[in-house]
Design a protein around this motif. Structure first.
Motif, PDB file in Angstrom:
ATOM      1  N   PRO A   7      37.024  50.062  44.503  1.00  0.00           N
ATOM      2  CA  PRO A   7      35.634  50.510  44.622  1.00  0.00           C
ATOM      3  C   PRO A   7      35.271  51.665  43.680  1.00  0.00           C
ATOM      4  N   ASN A   8      36.256  52.491  43.287  1.00  0.00           N
ATOM      5  CA  ASN A   8      35.951  53.668  42.473  1.00  0.00           C
ATOM      6  C   ASN A   8      36.595  53.681  41.095  1.00  0.00           C
ATOM      7  N   SER A   9      37.286  52.607  40.723  1.00  0.00           N
ATOM      8  CA  SER A   9      37.921  52.575  39.406  1.00  0.00           C
ATOM      9  C   SER A   9      38.243  51.140  39.012  1.00  0.00           C
ATOM     10  N   TYR A  10      38.619  50.989  37.765  1.00  0.00           N
ATOM     11  CA  TYR A  10      39.102  49.704  37.272  1.00  0.00           C
ATOM     12  C   TYR A  10      39.984  49.945  36.062  1.00  0.00           C
ATOM     13  N   THR A  11      40.841  48.977  35.801  1.00  0.00           N
ATOM     14  CA  THR A  11      41.700  48.994  34.629  1.00  0.00           C
ATOM     15  C   THR A  11      41.650  47.611  34.012  1.00  0.00           C
ATOM     16  N   ALA A  12      41.590  47.538  32.693  1.00  0.00           N
ATOM     17  CA  ALA A  12      41.535  46.245  32.013  1.00  0.00           C
ATOM     18  C   ALA A  12      42.658  46.154  30.976  1.00  0.00           C
TER      19      ALA A  12
END
Length: 112
Positions: free
Chosen positions: A101-106
Motif C-alpha cells: 500500500p505504501n511502496s513498490y519495487t520494479a
C-alpha cells in the motif's frame, strides 16, 4: 518480442491476482495504448506481443488502488507506472513489480 508482467503482493507474500494493467508505447511524445488486462491467479499477464521489431519506450501502469481497496487498504500510490526501454528486440521482457500500500519495487528481466 513479448512483454509480460508479474505482480507480487508484499503484504500477504503471494501473487497479486486481479491487478488491472495497461500497456502503452511512446511515439512522438504521446503514449499510444496497446493492451490492457488483469493479472491471473499467479499475478501474471503473460506475453503481450508487439507487432513491430523496433526498439521503443514502453509504460506499464498497474492500478494498485483498485487492488488494495478490495483488500481493505488505502494506498499511497493509486497507480504504479513503470517506464522502460526495449534495447534488444530479439528478447522477451518481463516487468516484475512488488506492491504494497505504501511502496513498490520494479525489476526488468530479459529472457531469450
Amino acid at each position: 518480442m513479448s512483454i509480460s508482467v508479474k505482480a507480487q503482493d508484499a503484504v500477504h507474500g503471494q501473487p497479486a491476482a486481479g491487478v488491472r494493467v495497461r500497456l502503452e508505447r511512446a511515439a512522438d511524445g504521446v503514449w499510444i495504448p496497446l493492451a490492457q488486462a488483469e493479472t491471473d491467479r499467479q499475478g501474471c499477464v503473460r506475453d503481450w506481443y508487439e507487432p513491430t521489431s523496433d526498439r521503443h519506450t514502453y509504460r506499464l501502469t498497474l492500478n494498485s488502488d483498485h487492488y488494495f481497496t478490495y483488500l481493505g487498504f488505502t494506498t499511497a500510490y493509486p497507480e504504479v507506472a513503470v517506464t522502460f526501454r526495449v534495447l534488444d528486440e530479439t528478447r522477451s521482457h518481463q516487468v516484475e513489480v512488488l506492491l504494497s500500500p505504501n511502496s513498490y519495487t520494479a525489476y526488468l528481466a530479459m529472457r531469450e
